[in-house]
Design a protein around this motif. Structure first.
Motif, PDB file in Angstrom:
ATOM      1  N   GLY A  75     -19.462   2.107  20.365  1.00  0.00           N
ATOM      2  CA  GLY A  75     -19.518   1.980  18.914  1.00  0.00           C
ATOM      3  C   GLY A  75     -20.913   1.665  18.396  1.00  0.00           C
ATOM      4  O   GLY A  75     -21.180   1.811  17.201  1.00  0.00           O
ATOM      5  N   SER A 104     -10.200   7.020  20.889  1.00  0.00           N
ATOM      6  CA  SER A 104     -10.076   6.689  19.468  1.00  0.00           C
ATOM      7  C   SER A 104      -9.179   5.470  19.245  1.00  0.00           C
ATOM      8  O   SER A 104      -9.140   4.916  18.153  1.00  0.00           O
ATOM      9  CB  SER A 104      -9.576   7.888  18.671  1.00  0.00           C
ATOM     10  OG  SER A 104      -8.282   8.216  19.077  1.00  0.00           O
ATOM     11  N   TYR A 106      -9.864   2.722  20.566  1.00  0.00           N
ATOM     12  CA  TYR A 106     -10.881   1.682  20.333  1.00  0.00           C
ATOM     13  C   TYR A 106     -11.706   2.024  19.101  1.00  0.00           C
ATOM     14  O   TYR A 106     -11.922   1.174  18.225  1.00  0.00           O
ATOM     15  CB  TYR A 106     -11.769   1.541  21.579  1.00  0.00           C
ATOM     16  CG  TYR A 106     -13.129   0.903  21.318  1.00  0.00           C
ATOM     17  CD1 TYR A 106     -13.249  -0.236  20.527  1.00  0.00           C
ATOM     18  CD2 TYR A 106     -14.278   1.427  21.889  1.00  0.00           C
ATOM     19  CE1 TYR A 106     -14.494  -0.812  20.295  1.00  0.00           C
ATOM     20  CE2 TYR A 106     -15.519   0.861  21.665  1.00  0.00           C
ATOM     21  CZ  TYR A 106     -15.629  -0.259  20.863  1.00  0.00           C
ATOM     22  OH  TYR A 106     -16.850  -0.819  20.624  1.00  0.00           O
ATOM     23  N   LEU A 107     -12.151   3.290  18.996  1.00  0.00           N
ATOM     24  CA  LEU A 107     -13.039   3.656  17.895  1.00  0.00           C
ATOM     25  C   LEU A 107     -12.230   4.037  16.648  1.00  0.00           C
ATOM     26  O   LEU A 107     -12.267   5.170  16.171  1.00  0.00           O
ATOM     27  CB  LEU A 107     -13.968   4.784  18.335  1.00  0.00           C
ATOM     28  CG  LEU A 107     -14.997   4.330  19.389  1.00  0.00           C
ATOM     29  CD1 LEU A 107     -15.640   5.508  20.082  1.00  0.00           C
ATOM     30  CD2 LEU A 107     -16.055   3.431  18.783  1.00  0.00           C
ATOM     31  N   SER A 108     -11.476   3.067  16.163  1.00  0.00           N
ATOM     32  CA  SER A 108     -10.729   3.230  14.913  1.00  0.00           C
ATOM     33  C   SER A 108     -10.274   1.840  14.478  1.00  0.00           C
ATOM     34  O   SER A 108     -10.169   0.929  15.300  1.00  0.00           O
ATOM     35  CB  SER A 108      -9.525   4.153  15.130  1.00  0.00           C
ATOM     36  OG  SER A 108      -8.631   3.581  16.051  1.00  0.00           O
ATOM     37  N   PHE A 112     -12.300  -1.170  15.316  1.00  0.00           N
ATOM     38  CA  PHE A 112     -13.661  -0.739  14.985  1.00  0.00           C
ATOM     39  C   PHE A 112     -13.637  -0.064  13.617  1.00  0.00           C
ATOM     40  O   PHE A 112     -12.696   0.690  13.325  1.00  0.00           O
ATOM     41  CB  PHE A 112     -14.172   0.241  16.057  1.00  0.00           C
ATOM     42  CG  PHE A 112     -15.655   0.393  16.054  1.00  0.00           C
ATOM     43  CD1 PHE A 112     -16.474  -0.625  16.518  1.00  0.00           C
ATOM     44  CD2 PHE A 112     -16.250   1.537  15.549  1.00  0.00           C
ATOM     45  CE1 PHE A 112     -17.855  -0.504  16.493  1.00  0.00           C
ATOM     46  CE2 PHE A 112     -17.631   1.675  15.518  1.00  0.00           C
ATOM     47  CZ  PHE A 112     -18.433   0.647  15.994  1.00  0.00           C
ATOM     48  N   LEU A 116     -13.748   7.815  14.965  1.00  0.00           N
ATOM     49  CA  LEU A 116     -14.413   8.805  15.824  1.00  0.00           C
ATOM     50  C   LEU A 116     -14.663  10.097  15.034  1.00  0.00           C
ATOM     51  O   LEU A 116     -15.718  10.717  15.126  1.00  0.00           O
ATOM     52  CB  LEU A 116     -13.504   9.072  17.032  1.00  0.00           C
ATOM     53  CG  LEU A 116     -14.100   9.559  18.334  1.00  0.00           C
ATOM     54  CD1 LEU A 116     -15.276   8.717  18.795  1.00  0.00           C
ATOM     55  CD2 LEU A 116     -13.038   9.592  19.419  1.00  0.00           C
TER      56      LEU A 116
END
Lengths: 277, 133
Positions: A75, A104, A106-108, A112, A116
């Protein structure tokens, strides 16, 4: 081939002064040769990327697996936020969700703030298992290795040298430990005769007794593994976050005695750079 | 020869921890591992034999049905698993090393990797006393 150790701490980042000598940041190693770069894992150590002068249009990140200590830095990876920058992410294939879907998680939000899908860079995903492929001039072989969840190790062959990367690996998992027959050793084919093997050495053998199946190795097992795979050097890494610098120094003083006759080893330290021909 | 996939290696490590006899084969039926309880049934030690080709180890057992009629290989669970890559279960009798008929329940299942690659099969069995079931 230059190998830069950007994060060698296992499981989670430490912050106290007592762990600064060996390093606080989690798994990330950069391999550079002929101006071409590979980033192995994207733990918090990937922050070191910002300190290197790299301006290529394409950057490749190879993920051994998707545990948090290996993707935490994604991130905050600056090329993600550069329009037109090509970022290729390589990671283990599963029979269920795609690599993109798994990352995604994690990257949402709520984990976060940036999705993505909203990253301005050109993002490419490559799902790999037991495979052989090339990235620029590097020849890479990947194999699934023993660790909870889909996990792969990498054998990176450059112009003249071989670097094998297995930061999380428990080849001794089983009632009687490692089976000393190459056909029955996890990751043997990618570790064999490597110039440097970067390997999990999270625990002492006493600690390992209570942590079998957690996916990590004792220092002694890592040394034994390196010896069975006939590697020239082993870098012992993925240090337990509970081990202070003083404790690691003491542990490795003792290891020095018992490792007589086994493969040459070094203890990985964040920031160290190793040159191979 | 390259190392076995971790699915096979972990199957062996699991078999090594069990009290039930376990046989592990490759994709064509060659016996690549059997555990200590299986050694008693087979009358051989893995330490001595190592891996065994399918035509050597398959003739050691003489499986029969409840009427003592020989069972053709195609009706045995492990053979069916190797052919169809599916799990099977069967109750039948085998002749022990002492010449006695022993009733067994055998389950076989395929080992299929995360990449959907068929890597081999496992057969695990239980000896059943005649008054059980």
């Amino acid at each position: 081939m230059k190998i830069k150790l950007c994060g060698v701490r296992g499981s989670f980042q430490t912050s106290d002064a007592e762990t600064k000598t060996f390093g606080t940041r989690t798994s990330c190693t950069m391999v550079v040769e002929d101006g071409e770069l590979l980033i192995l894992d994207a733990g918090s150590g990937i922050q070191h990327f910002n300190s290197i002068n790299f301006s290529a249009k394409r950057v490749d990140i190879l993920l051994t697996h998707l545990h948090m200590d290996h993707i935490l830095g994604l991130g905050f990876f600056s090329p993600f936020f550069i329009p037109e920058q090509e970022v290729h992410i390589w990671g283990p294939k599963t029979s269920s969700q795609s690599l993109r879907t798994r990352l995604s998680r994690y990257l949402s939000p709520p984990l976060f703030p940036v999705l993505l899908r909203d990253l301005p860079c050109n993002l490419f995903f490559h799902e790999i298992g037991n495979a052989e492929f090339e990235i620029n001039h590097f020849k890479i072989k990947s194999n699934y290795i023993i660790h909870p969840g889909p996990t792969i190790g990498f054998r990176v062959t450059g112009n003249h040298s071989v670097f094998t990367y297995m930061p999380d690996h428990e080849p001794a998992l089983g009632r009687n430990g490692m089976i000393r027959n190459p056909k029955w050793i996890s990751g043997f084919d990618i570790a064999l005769n490597a110039d440097i093997l970067y390997h999990d050495a999270q625990y002492t053998s006493e600690e390992y007794q209570g942590k079998k199946g957690w996916g990590h190795s004792s220092i002694e097992d890592a040394l034994q593994y390196a010896s069975l795979c006939k590697v020239k050097n082993i870098l012992l890494a993925h240090h337990d976050p509970a081990h202070s610098d003083d404790q690691l120094e003491k542990i490795y003083l003792n290891i020095k005695v018992i490792s007589e006759g086994l493969t040459h080893y070094e203890v990985a330290k964040e920031g160290n750079e190793i040159d191979l021909p | 020869m390259p190392a076995y996939g971790i699915e096979i290696i972990l199957s062996r490590q699991l078999a090594d921890s069990l009290t039930m006899p376990v046989f592990i084969t490759d994709t064509v039926g060659n016996l690549i591992f059997y555990n200590t309880p299986a050694e008693e049934t087979l009358g051989q030690r893995f330490e001595d034999t190592g891996e065994m080709p399918v035509d050597v180890w398959s003739v050691i057992f003489k499986p029969v049905d409840e009427f003592a009629k020989p069972i053709v290989p195609g009706d045995l669970p492990l053979v069916k698993t190797l052919t169809n890559r599916l799990p099977y279960h069967k109750t039948f009798w085998i002749k022990s090393l002492q010449g006695q008929l022993e009733k067994i329940e055998l389950t076989s299942y395929p080992i299929i990797s995360k990449e959907n690659e068929f890597l081999g099969a496992v057969a695990i069995f239980w000896k059943i006393k005649e008054n059980e079931n």
